[in-house]
Design a protein around this motif. Structure first.
Motif, mmCIF file in Angstrom:
data_model
loop_
_atom_site.group_PDB
_atom_site.id
_atom_site.type_symbol
_atom_site.label_atom_id
_atom_site.label_comp_id
_atom_site.label_asym_id
_atom_site.label_seq_id
_atom_site.Cartn_x
_atom_site.Cartn_y
_atom_site.Cartn_z
ATOM 1 N N ILE A 139 1.093 -3.141 -5.906
ATOM 2 C CA ILE A 139 1.850 -2.063 -6.707
ATOM 3 C C ILE A 139 0.910 -0.917 -7.012
ATOM 4 C CG2 ILE A 139 1.127 -3.142 -9.144
ATOM 5 C CD1 ILE A 139 3.839 -2.295 -9.984
ATOM 6 N N PRO A 140 1.331 0.056 -6.563
ATOM 7 C CA PRO A 140 0.625 1.663 -6.505
ATOM 8 C C PRO A 140 1.137 2.250 -7.712
ATOM 9 C CG PRO A 140 2.704 1.815 -5.040
ATOM 10 C CD PRO A 140 2.705 0.470 -5.533
ATOM 11 N N LEU A 141 0.418 1.976 -8.943
ATOM 12 C CA LEU A 141 0.717 2.391 -10.449
ATOM 13 C C LEU A 141 0.367 3.892 -10.469
ATOM 14 C CD1 LEU A 141 -0.706 -0.540 -12.455
ATOM 15 C CD2 LEU A 141 1.708 0.164 -12.306
ATOM 16 N N ASP A 142 -0.621 4.339 -9.672
ATOM 17 C CA ASP A 142 -1.214 5.547 -9.883
ATOM 18 C C ASP A 142 -2.438 5.686 -9.162
ATOM 19 O OD1 ASP A 142 -3.038 7.775 -11.343
ATOM 20 O OD2 ASP A 142 -1.309 7.724 -12.889
ATOM 21 N N VAL A 143 -2.524 7.228 -8.661
ATOM 22 C CA VAL A 143 -3.864 7.307 -7.739
ATOM 23 C C VAL A 143 -4.954 6.810 -8.570
ATOM 24 C CG1 VAL A 143 -4.235 9.613 -8.577
ATOM 25 C CG2 VAL A 143 -5.028 9.027 -6.613
ATOM 26 N N ARG A 144 -4.994 6.984 -9.679
ATOM 27 C CA ARG A 144 -6.370 6.438 -10.654
ATOM 28 C C ARG A 144 -6.416 4.724 -10.841
ATOM 29 N NH1 ARG A 144 -4.631 10.372 -15.497
ATOM 30 N NH2 ARG A 144 -2.666 9.390 -14.900
ATOM 31 N N THR A 145 -5.496 4.330 -10.411
ATOM 32 C CA THR A 145 -5.422 2.674 -10.849
ATOM 33 C C THR A 145 -4.368 2.365 -9.468
ATOM 34 O OG1 THR A 145 -3.289 2.879 -12.235
ATOM 35 C CG2 THR A 145 -5.468 2.811 -13.069
ATOM 36 N N PRO A 146 -5.138 2.334 -8.299
ATOM 37 C CA PRO A 146 -4.636 2.076 -7.052
ATOM 38 C C PRO A 146 -4.482 0.517 -6.645
ATOM 39 C CG PRO A 146 -6.727 2.700 -6.520
ATOM 40 C CD PRO A 146 -6.588 3.105 -8.090
ATOM 41 N N SER A 147 -3.657 0.233 -5.873
ATOM 42 C CA SER A 147 -3.504 -1.259 -5.256
ATOM 43 C C SER A 147 -4.333 -1.034 -3.988
ATOM 44 C CB SER A 147 -2.104 -1.403 -4.811
ATOM 45 O OG SER A 147 -1.632 -0.743 -3.828
ATOM 46 N N TYR A 148 -4.490 -2.509 -3.542
ATOM 47 C CA TYR A 148 -5.234 -2.416 -2.029
ATOM 48 C C TYR A 148 -4.683 -1.563 -1.188
ATOM 49 C CZ TYR A 148 -8.980 -5.286 -0.090
ATOM 50 O OH TYR A 148 -9.978 -5.955 0.400
ATOM 51 N N SER A 149 -3.199 -1.287 -1.215
ATOM 52 C CA SER A 149 -2.398 -0.728 0.038
ATOM 53 C C SER A 149 -2.234 0.530 -0.448
ATOM 54 C CB SER A 149 -1.235 -1.415 -0.145
ATOM 55 O OG SER A 149 -1.316 -2.827 -0.051
ATOM 56 N N ASP A 150 -3.121 1.331 -1.280
ATOM 57 C CA ASP A 150 -2.593 2.930 -1.820
ATOM 58 C C ASP A 150 -2.914 3.745 -0.567
ATOM 59 O OD1 ASP A 150 -1.770 1.949 -4.366
ATOM 60 O OD2 ASP A 150 -2.713 3.803 -5.101
ATOM 61 N N VAL A 151 -3.855 3.537 0.120
ATOM 62 C CA VAL A 151 -4.274 4.578 1.250
ATOM 63 C C VAL A 151 -3.172 4.288 2.488
ATOM 64 C CG1 VAL A 151 -6.306 5.123 0.480
ATOM 65 C CG2 VAL A 151 -6.175 2.988 1.983
ATOM 66 N N SER A 152 -2.052 4.453 2.303
ATOM 67 C CA SER A 152 -0.904 4.244 3.386
ATOM 68 C C SER A 152 0.369 5.104 2.839
ATOM 69 C CB SER A 152 -0.601 2.888 3.422
ATOM 70 O OG SER A 152 0.157 2.226 2.125
ATOM 71 N N ASP A 153 0.970 5.212 3.938
ATOM 72 C CA ASP A 153 2.435 6.025 3.728
ATOM 73 C C ASP A 153 3.292 5.024 2.729
ATOM 74 O OD1 ASP A 153 1.915 7.920 5.352
ATOM 75 O OD2 ASP A 153 2.759 7.372 7.148
ATOM 76 N N ALA A 154 3.246 3.782 2.817
ATOM 77 C CA ALA A 154 4.180 2.979 2.080
ATOM 78 C C ALA A 154 3.785 3.269 0.601
ATOM 79 C CB ALA A 154 3.834 1.558 2.351
ATOM 80 N N ALA A 155 2.633 3.200 0.213
ATOM 81 C CA ALA A 155 1.969 3.243 -1.156
ATOM 82 C C ALA A 155 2.315 4.655 -1.789
ATOM 83 C CB ALA A 155 0.744 2.893 -1.265
ATOM 84 N N GLN A 156 2.075 5.645 -0.781
ATOM 85 C CA GLN A 156 2.351 7.207 -1.358
ATOM 86 C C GLN A 156 3.666 7.368 -1.500
ATOM 87 O OE1 GLN A 156 -0.333 8.991 -2.210
ATOM 88 N NE2 GLN A 156 -1.420 7.323 -1.844
ATOM 89 N N ASN A 157 4.748 6.823 -0.675
ATOM 90 C CA ASN A 157 6.199 6.923 -0.850
ATOM 91 C C ASN A 157 6.602 6.220 -2.116
ATOM 92 O OD1 ASN A 157 7.637 8.568 1.312
ATOM 93 N ND2 ASN A 157 5.761 7.607 2.468
ATOM 94 N N ASN A 158 5.876 5.203 -2.623
ATOM 95 C CA ASN A 158 6.508 4.338 -3.484
ATOM 96 C C ASN A 158 5.841 4.649 -4.999
ATOM 97 O OD1 ASN A 158 8.756 2.562 -2.805
ATOM 98 N ND2 ASN A 158 7.156 2.286 -1.042
ATOM 99 N N ILE A 159 4.845 5.376 -5.330
ATOM 100 C CA ILE A 159 4.326 5.603 -6.441
ATOM 101 C C ILE A 159 5.361 5.674 -7.640
ATOM 102 C CG2 ILE A 159 2.755 6.808 -8.007
ATOM 103 C CD1 ILE A 159 0.752 6.896 -5.794
#
Length: 721
Positions: A139-159
């Motif tokens: 779960i990409p909660l916030d750029v300050r509390t990222p998930s393992y997957s945050d550095v990806s299109d999938a995360a950036q499109n779902n925050i």
């Protein structure tokens, strides 16, 4: 109605009685329920939609005058979440062990009525095969509390979607219908986005932020450095919200899940201090006493804040900087274990789950260190094991728990088997036979259940589809068949293929369900047949939809798995396949094998791909856009299967040529690789007709099908040299 006092003392059994004979006179079907609860009402809504709203009224006064009655009645053959359906003349009785069982039984009845009508309803008894059935959701909660997957299109499109209740409502309803009963939310360090920790209040984060940085292609595989200055110093606010409002939001989400028989768990990797920004002296140093105190209090506060939170889990080793097993577990005990014990002591009437991944640590050492948690009256201790590494779609039998002597090490304790799917992101998957066999092969005696999900993908909202019929559709609806199969078969692996064909026939009205079922299952088998032969066990070692890994694992500068890598990379140890080097050695020495040779794998890939292409002929239609998308996916996968068939064939002949120097083998290799190029281009053309590409992933970087086409061409030149 029974009194509330009666229900508090009664055994948890419930019954629905459905009588259709009365409706002939009144043109109504009257539903009576002695349980006015969200779980039961959710299922009744589905049932009413099948019967028809114009013919339903709801009564609560006299069960005997009703056509459909829900009431309490014990039935010994049922277990927790179990149900039975009995049909006698014009009555159908659905008995649930508890509210959850009644919900599932009513959903089953609704589906049977939808598919077969009243006459086709069958008498059945079902208890859940696996007790816990849930998704792995990074779960990409916030750029300050990222998930393992945050550095990806999938995360950036779902925050932003993670803070949208309509997403969670649709997601939870869908998962409940598929018989999932918990959701695991995975994040590197979620606490600043979720709680105000006593003594550390200033860490709690207001608002939801996303970075506008120009991202690099590849970041650290251990999720270190996601707080680089250029990332944090270029934020945008995607939602203005206070920490108090965040807390109310997640309370609402968890309460809604509970009303659908779905529990929530948070699972972390360690040690990460994302979001703390160095406040109070907190660091990611294992020996920092302030950090230890902060984590312990954060774990407790998570349960204090969220009364419907079922459990917490952790992983040790990702960022513990050289610590040995003993040191890792000592830190985990002093933080997570003591934190949940603090909560359990303060709330003795509440039940908690504590999940410890056996990952970069030993199960026996964990069990010994966490003995006080294991023995706590109101804490259930569960292990967790990455059962198929990163590729559930590889083989229906897996060896990794055997290699680790895992079952013996946990000494009869229970485990969640982690089923990682880092394969199917673009294309809709659906192979019931593979799913059923895989589930039945799980070590059952120690199985508490499964989680199914990805590290390379966020199963949030769809952002890949060009011109979608439903913009921002939730992924578990786009990939509905895949998620239905893993959920329903984990609950009941005896569901037949005929039922799934009937589900398809209902979902796609007017379709030839036999042909669609066969095409979909065959095309889907391209994943395990290929990955079972070309085995890169971790997500950054192999991504089949792009024929790609990180450069180091591809043994080249691009990450593309060229014909040379197809020669050198080994096979899945339980696939029954023979590697190309072993095949060449066998042929050279005139020996035989009981294994499937590379050319046998080639033949199987051609078979499933050709079968799929044959069966979708005549199924295409312009009237149903979802069916169009589904058939496009089947066709794309079939072309991908043909590509891998010819590529494996070319690699095999090239290896034979290099061993024998026989030009005939070289000519065959070139011919096969030329055919591979043809089908790769067909694959790309078909896939891009409805999907966005390039795609930036967190584990294998940028997947650019057009660029990869140029690398596919180079395989031919390699073979000609």
């Amino acid at each position: 109605m029974y009194s509330s006092n009666f229900f508090s003392k009664a055994l948890s059994f419930f019954v629905i009685i459905l009588c259709f004979s009365c409706s002939n006179k009144t043109n109504k079907i009257v539903i009576y329920s002695s349980l006015d609860t969200p779980k039961v009402n959710f299922a009744i809504t589905d049932l009413s939609e099948v019967i028809g709203d114009n013919y339903i009224t709801f009564e609560s006064s006299d069960r005997y005058k009703s056509n459909i009655t829900l009431h309490v009645e014990p039935e010994e053959k049922l277990k927790k979440e179990g149900f039975s359906i009995q049909k006698d003349d014009n009555k159908i009785v659905v008995t649930g062990y508890d509210e959850a069982g009644l919900m599932y039984g009513t959903l089953e009845l609704a589906e049977q009525l939808k598919l077969y009508g009243f006459e086709g309803v069958k008498t059945i008894t079902r208890n859940p095969y696996l007790e816990m059935r849930g998704p792995k959701f990074n779960i990409p909660l916030d750029v300050r509390t990222p998930s393992y997957s945050d550095v990806s299109d999938a995360a950036q499109n779902n925050i932003q979607h993670m803070w949208d209740f309509t997403f969670w409502k649709d997601y939870i309803d869908t998962m409940a219908r598929y018989r999932y009963n918990y959701i695991s939310l995975w994040n590197l360090h979620p606490f600043p986005s979720l709680v105000k920790v006593p003594g550390y209040e200033d860490i709690a984060l207001n608002d939801v932020q996303r970075s506008t940085v120009k991202w690099k292609e590849n970041y650290n595989l251990m999720a270190i450095g996601f707080d680089a200055p250029e990332i944090l110093e270029n934020p945008e606010i995607v939602k203005t919200i206070s920490i108090e409002e965040k807390i109310e939001f997640w309370k609402k989400v968890m309460a809604y899940g509970k009303n659908r028989n779905i529990d929530f768990h948070f699972i972390t990797w360690n040690i990460f201090d994302y979001g703390t920004q160095g406040k109070y002296g907190i660091t990611d140093d294992r020996d920092n006493e302030i950090t230890t105190d902060y984590f312990r209090k954060s774990v407790k506060q998570l349960f204090v804040t969220y009364p419907d939170l079922a459990g917490i889990g952790l992983t040790t080793g990702e960022n513990m900087k050289g610590a040995n097993h003993k040191e890792r577990e000592a830190w985990a005990y002093d933080t997570y274990a003591l934190g949940i014990l603090d909560a359990a002591k303060e709330m003795p009437e509440r039940q908690f789950k504590f999940i410890h991944r056996q990952h970069q640590s030993g199960a026996r050492e964990i069990a010994e260190k966490f003995k006080s948690v294991v023995e706590a009256d109101n804490v259930e201790f569960l292990f967790c094991f990455k059962y198929a590494k990163a590729h559930v779609y590889s083989a229906t039998k897996q060896p990794f728990h055997e290699n680790a002597n895992y079952v013996e090490q946990i000494k009869g304790m229970k485990t969640l088997w982690g089923l990682r799917n880092d394969d199917t992101f673009y294309f809709r998957w659906g192979a019931p036979d593979f799913t059923r066999e895989f589930i039945e092969n799980l070590p059952y005696d120690v199985a508490k259940g499964i989680y199914f999900g990805s590290d390379q993908w966020i199963w949030g909202r769809d952002f890949l589809t060009n011109n979608p019929e439903t913009p921002n559709q939730i992924e578990v609806s786009k990939h509905w068949y895949q998620w239905l199969l893993w959920g329903r078969l984990s609950y009941d692996p005896t569901i037949s293929n005929n039922r799934f064909k009937d589900v398809l026939a209902n979902h796609f009205s007017g379709i030839d369900a036999d042909k669609l079922f066969s095409a979909w299952q065959n095309a889907s088998m391209v994943y395990p047949i290929t990955t079972g032969f070309h085995w890169g066990r971790l997500d950054f070692q192999w991504y089949i939809e792009g024929c790609k890994s990180r450069p180091q694992q591809a043994e080249n500068e691009t990450g593309f798995h060229d014909v040379n890598r197809f020669i050198t990379l080994g096979v899945h140890p339980k696939s029954g396949n023979q590697s190309i080097p072993d095949y060449v050695k066998m042929i050279t020495e005139g020996e035989t094998t009981a294994l499937k040779t590379p050319l046998d794998v080639v033949s199987k890939l051609h078979d499933v791909s050709d079968n799929a292409l044959l069966n979708i002929k005549g199924l295409k239609t312009n009237e149903n856009k979802e069916l169009q998308f589904t058939i496009n996916d089947i066709e794309s996968l079939s072309f991908l299967g043909k590509y891998y068939a010819y590529k494996i064939e070319g690699a095999t002949y090239l290896a034979l040529y290099r061993k024998s120097n026989d030009k005939k083998h070289q000519e065959l290799a070139v011919k096969s690789l030329e055919a591979a190029l043809v089908f790769w281009e067909k694959y790309v053309s078909e896939a891009m007709s409805q999907n966005h590409n390039p795609l930036w992933t967190n584990r294998v970087g940028i997947v650019d099908w057009k660029q990869i086409t140029e690398w596919v061409k180079l395989d031919i030149e390699i073979a000609k040299q």
